[in-house]
Design a protein around this motif. Structure first.
Motif, short mmCIF file in Angstrom:
data_model
loop_
_atom_site.label_atom_id
_atom_site.label_comp_id
_atom_site.label_asym_id
_atom_site.label_seq_id
_atom_site.Cartn_x
_atom_site.Cartn_y
_atom_site.Cartn_z
N TYR A 124 0.84 -1.20 0.00
CA TYR A 124 0.00 0.00 0.00
C TYR A 124 0.87 1.25 0.00
CZ TYR A 124 -3.69 -3.25 1.47
OH TYR A 124 -4.58 -4.30 1.54
N ARG A 125 0.24 2.35 -0.42
CA ARG A 125 0.92 3.63 -0.39
C ARG A 125 0.79 4.32 0.97
NH1 ARG A 125 2.50 6.17 -5.09
NH2 ARG A 125 2.08 5.03 -7.02
N ASP A 126 -0.10 3.82 1.81
CA ASP A 126 -0.34 4.47 3.09
C ASP A 126 -0.47 3.43 4.19
OD1 ASP A 126 -2.86 3.74 1.75
OD2 ASP A 126 -3.76 4.45 3.61
N ARG A 127 -0.23 3.87 5.41
CA ARG A 127 -0.25 2.96 6.56
C ARG A 127 -1.65 2.42 6.86
NH1 ARG A 127 2.87 4.22 12.26
NH2 ARG A 127 2.62 2.13 13.15
N HIS A 128 -2.67 3.15 6.43
CA HIS A 128 -4.05 2.74 6.72
C HIS A 128 -4.61 1.80 5.66
CE1 HIS A 128 -4.00 5.69 9.93
NE2 HIS A 128 -3.63 6.63 9.06
N PHE A 146 7.45 6.00 0.95
CA PHE A 146 7.28 4.76 1.69
C PHE A 146 6.19 3.89 1.08
CE2 PHE A 146 9.33 7.15 5.15
CZ PHE A 146 10.24 6.20 5.58
N TRP A 147 6.36 2.59 1.23
CA TRP A 147 5.28 1.64 0.98
C TRP A 147 5.00 0.94 2.30
CZ3 TRP A 147 6.80 -3.14 2.43
CH2 TRP A 147 8.16 -3.45 2.37
N TRP A 148 3.81 0.32 2.40
CA TRP A 148 3.42 -0.38 3.62
C TRP A 148 2.90 -1.77 3.28
CZ3 TRP A 148 4.04 1.94 8.41
CH2 TRP A 148 4.36 3.31 8.39
#
Length: 216
Positions: A124-128, A146-148
């Motif tokens: 994902y592109r975001d932590r959520h 960042f990636w997640w």
């Protein structure tokens, strides 16, 4: 008695003292002392400058003291951007999440990909986890963003990175900077050990072993 003494003539005075050395000592002049002092200062300054340059040169040369011999040879890099990496012929390695020169080993990359097919993690592109990344191509273009993903992905990545390290060392290949980093390997080992604490089988007697005669 006095007549016998009379035939000896007294020693005539000499212009120099009889105890003086045959090589006269030249007293240094104040000018000579200052010249020697200045030369000593200059030599000390030159020595200090040499040491400083040598220390900075060594500290700016990574892997010079590495345990891995391949780092002592020419270091291949991908530059400072994705675009430069492509121009240099580098390709994306999904196992290490690095753009790597063609000279760097890619052991276990295909095995990691095959293993991931049967897993459930997504990048994902975001932590959520609201913006999934569609495929490896998009992942490789993130640059410094960042990636997640999940802890499961993290553990599998670590396991295959350790396998890569062992295989490349075994045959003497070129190790990329992440695979060859002791700090990264220690991080992976400790993370796997911490994750294993949740296994309900940890205290069950189910592991055989034997004593062997080793060699090195």
């Amino acid at each position: 008695m006095s007549s016998k003494l009379g035939k000896y003539e007294p020693i005539k005075g000499r212009p120099e003292d009889i105890t003086a050395s045959r090589y006269p000592i030249i007293q240094p002049t104040p000018k000579l002392i200052w010249v020697v002092f200045a030369a000593s200062i200059a030599l000390c300054a030159a020595a200090i400058t040499f040491l400083v340059v040598e220390i900075r040169w060594n500290s700016a040369t990574p892997y010079k003291q590495s345990l891995y011999p391949q780092f002592e040879s020419q270091k291949y890099t991908c530059g400072n951007s994705t675009e430069e990496a492509k121009r240099r012929g580098c390709t994306f390695d999904v196992l290490s999440m690095n753009w790597l020169p063609e000279q760097c080993a890619r052991d276990e990359a295909l095995e990691f990909i095959d293993y991931a097919v049967n897993e459930t993690w997504v990048y994902y592109r975001d932590r959520h986890a609201e913006h999934p990344i569609e495929g490896t191509d998009e992942l490789s273009e993130l640059g410094d963003k960042f990636w997640w993903s999940t802890q499961r992905e993290h553990m599998v990545h670590c396991a295959f990175m350790i396998l890569r390290l062992h295989k490349v060392l075994e045959r003497g290949g070129k190790i990329d900077h992440l695979t060859g980093s002791f700090g990264h390997t220690k991080h992976c080992v400790m993370m796997l050990l911490d994750a294993s604490k949740a296994d309900p089988e940890n205290d069950r007697v189910n592991t055989p072993g034997n004593i062997a005669l080793g060699s090195c």
